[in-house]
Design a protein around this motif. Structure first.
Motif, PDB file in Angstrom:
ATOM      1  N   TYR A  35     100.808  15.686  44.080  1.00 14.82           N
ATOM      2  CA  TYR A  35     100.574  17.116  44.841  1.00 14.82           C
ATOM      3  C   TYR A  35     101.062  17.124  46.254  1.00 14.82           C
ATOM      4  CZ  TYR A  35      97.216  18.102  41.121  1.00 14.82           C
ATOM      5  OH  TYR A  35      96.571  18.322  39.851  1.00 14.82           O
ATOM      6  N   PHE A  64      93.598  18.236  44.528  1.00 14.44           N
ATOM      7  CA  PHE A  64      94.851  19.023  45.086  1.00 14.44           C
ATOM      8  C   PHE A  64      94.145  19.423  46.551  1.00 14.44           C
ATOM      9  CE2 PHE A  64      96.853  23.342  46.038  1.00 14.44           C
ATOM     10  CZ  PHE A  64      98.010  23.090  45.583  1.00 14.44           C
ATOM     11  N   LYS A 110      91.395  18.066  39.065  1.00 17.65           N
ATOM     12  CA  LYS A 110      92.407  18.434  39.407  1.00 17.65           C
ATOM     13  C   LYS A 110      92.451  19.220  40.769  1.00 17.65           C
ATOM     14  CE  LYS A 110      94.191  21.921  36.674  1.00 17.65           C
ATOM     15  NZ  LYS A 110      94.749  22.566  35.526  1.00 17.65           N
ATOM     16  N   TYR A 111      91.575  20.163  40.988  1.00 18.17           N
ATOM     17  CA  TYR A 111      91.355  21.096  41.857  1.00 18.17           C
ATOM     18  C   TYR A 111      90.869  20.264  43.220  1.00 18.17           C
ATOM     19  CZ  TYR A 111      92.011  24.264  37.961  1.00 18.17           C
ATOM     20  OH  TYR A 111      92.152  24.735  37.020  1.00 18.17           O
ATOM     21  N   VAL A 136      99.529  24.611  40.243  1.00 14.50           N
ATOM     22  CA  VAL A 136      98.515  23.765  39.714  1.00 14.50           C
ATOM     23  C   VAL A 136      97.321  24.770  39.059  1.00 14.50           C
ATOM     24  CG1 VAL A 136      97.016  23.934  41.707  1.00 14.50           C
ATOM     25  CG2 VAL A 136      96.917  22.065  40.236  1.00 14.50           C
ATOM     26  N   LEU A 166     100.286  25.626  44.819  1.00 12.03           N
ATOM     27  CA  LEU A 166      99.099  26.038  44.513  1.00 12.03           C
ATOM     28  C   LEU A 166      99.215  27.045  43.246  1.00 12.03           C
ATOM     29  CD1 LEU A 166      96.034  26.406  45.174  1.00 12.03           C
ATOM     30  CD2 LEU A 166      96.798  28.316  46.740  1.00 12.03           C
TER      31      LEU A 166
END
Length: 456
Positions: free
Chosen positions: A426, A340, A336-337, A444, A441
């Motif tokens: 995103y 992103f 996920k990060y 998420v 940000l």
């Protein structure tokens, strides 16, 4: 040298162990060139270290054609010069030597060797040098791999004034014609690591006495390099730089003090990067990461900038993000990060900050390229997002596909591992309106209602 720990108790050191400084160019400085050849003819020379940035090892460029055609006469490219110096050593004494890259890039020893070999092989084909020169390079010249770690930003105006205030003159910062910033001083952090493959055919100094870690083979060095460049330090720097540019924040330590940005790199590190790190041996990855997140990146005494870190990101995303994605295998789609952060980089390519203003990260460049830090693929990448309109997410369409599917850049096609469309989602969230990046940000990070925060 100014060492700048977090507590601002700066340490000053006059580096006085440099015995000579020469400009080694056959045409512009014949005396300097001759002196360099003489140094390479000394049997006592055990190693030559080179620092020329990752670009310096790139010989897949048109500029080397002149050096290939001219042979050993008047080389210009740094790798061509090194090849001539080593050829001179081969012809005069034939003694072994280690050529050691001190540049912060993956497989730097291999890159160095391939570059020098490129010139040697081509010169042999064209009859400029003997075939036995290649045997000498294979048998008596080594290119040890290294891992170098010390955050050393560009020379700072503040540090220059600090030095002048304590009576040290002639500390002027100079910008060269090619945009390189140099000075008679360096400003650096208090932490440093140096790992070297122990492959020195003519002997070496006892560098263990000053903390150097030696490894038996390049694979051992690679584990340290992957821990640092691919997981614990450099990916976090890149992520902070991306959002620092979008949020118009001047320094990396200030980005790290932003609660959302620090939370992002903590989660990126502990949830996605660290789990796939292989322990390298003498440096504990968990302690290394703790030091990075708690001491090094938040250091208010280091004048490092997002604009510097984000330079040439297209060359870095494969190592800093791609390798971790690959390491997760079939579970990569759950990341996920990191995706992103990649979406944030695509958003950065629009050249518009989160307030809707045009960025100005490289004031010396001609508009519109003053909006971004230098990148060798900048024009191509900017052109690919040029039809996407800020405030109109639907204009994204398939415009990101050429970027996100570029295996040469990321090391993997992000669509094939289930991340391409996630990055697109995103990205669309980030361009919807002013303030959308910060809003995305926060979403998420806290989409599950976790308000505690990982880094707390």
């Amino acid at each position: 040298r100014v060492v700048m720990p977090p507590n601002k108790s700066n340490e000053y050191m006059v580096v006085a162990n440099i015995a000579d400084a020469i400009f080694a160019d056959k045409e512009e400085s014949p005396e300097g060139w001759q002196k360099a050849l003489e140094y390479f003819s000394k049997r006592s020379v055990q190693m030559v270290s080179v620092t020329c940035t990752e670009k310096g090892y790139d010989v897949n460029i048109p500029q080397i054609d002149v050096d290939l055609s001219n042979g050993i006469n008047s080389p210009k490219h740094i790798m061509a010069k090194i090849a001539v110096f080593v050829y001179h050593r081969y012809k005069n004494i034939g003694s072994p030597i280690a050529l050691v890259s001190m540049d912060n890039c993956a497989e730097n020893g291999l890159k160095f060797k391939n570059a020098v070999m490129t010139f040697a092989k081509e010169w042999i084909k064209r009859g400029f040098v003997e075939t036995d020169f290649l045997k000498y390079l294979d048998d008596k010249v080594t290119f040890p791999s290294t891992m170098i770690d010390r955050i050393t930003p560009r020379p700072s105006d503040k540090v220059q004034k600090m030095l002048e205030n304590i009576g040290i003159d002639d500390m002027n910062i100079i910008t060269t014609e090619k945009g390189t910033v140099i000075a008679p001083f360096v400003n650096t952090e208090h932490v440093s690591y140096l790992v070297i493959e122990d492959k020195f055919p003519n002997g070496r100094p006892d560098l263990e006495k000053v903390g150097v870690i030696f490894c038996d083979n390049p694979d051992d060095v690679a584990r340290y390099e992957k821990m640092k460049v691919g997981a614990c330090l450099n990916p976090n720097q890149t992520t902070l730089a991306i959002f620092g540019c979008l949020f118009n924040i001047n320094y990396i330590y200030e980005v790290m003090s932003d609660p959302l940005c620090s939370e992002l790199v903590y989660r990126q590190s502990y949830e996605e990067s660290l789990p796939v790190v292989e322990h390298p041996g003498k440096i504990d990855p968990k302690e290394f990461l703790r030091e990075v997140l708690k001491e090094r990146l938040p250091n208010p005494n280091i004048p490092d900038t997002p604009a510097r870190i984000i330079t040439d990101t297209s060359q870095k995303v494969g190592v800093r993000y791609g390798n971790t994605i690959i390491a997760h295998g079939n579970k990569a789609k759950e990341l996920k990060y990191i995706p992103f952060a990649i979406a944030g980089w695509c958003r950065y390519l629009m050249g518009i900050d989160d307030n809707g203003n045009l960025m100005n990260l490289n004031p010396t460049a001609k508009p519109p390229f003053n909006r971004w830090s230098p990148d060798h693929r900048l024009k191509e990448l900017v052109n690919q997002v040029s039809q996407i309109k800020f405030g109109e997410p639907d204009t994204t369409k398939d415009k990101l596909h050429p970027i996100l599917s570029d295996e040469g850049m990321f090391g993997v096609d992000l669509y094939k591992v289930g991340l391409g469309f996630k990055v697109e989602r995103y990205f669309k969230d980030m361009i919807s309106k002013i303030g959308a990046v910060r809003e995305a940000l926060e979403s998420v990070l806290y989409e599950k209602g976790d308000l505690e925060g990982f880094c707390k």
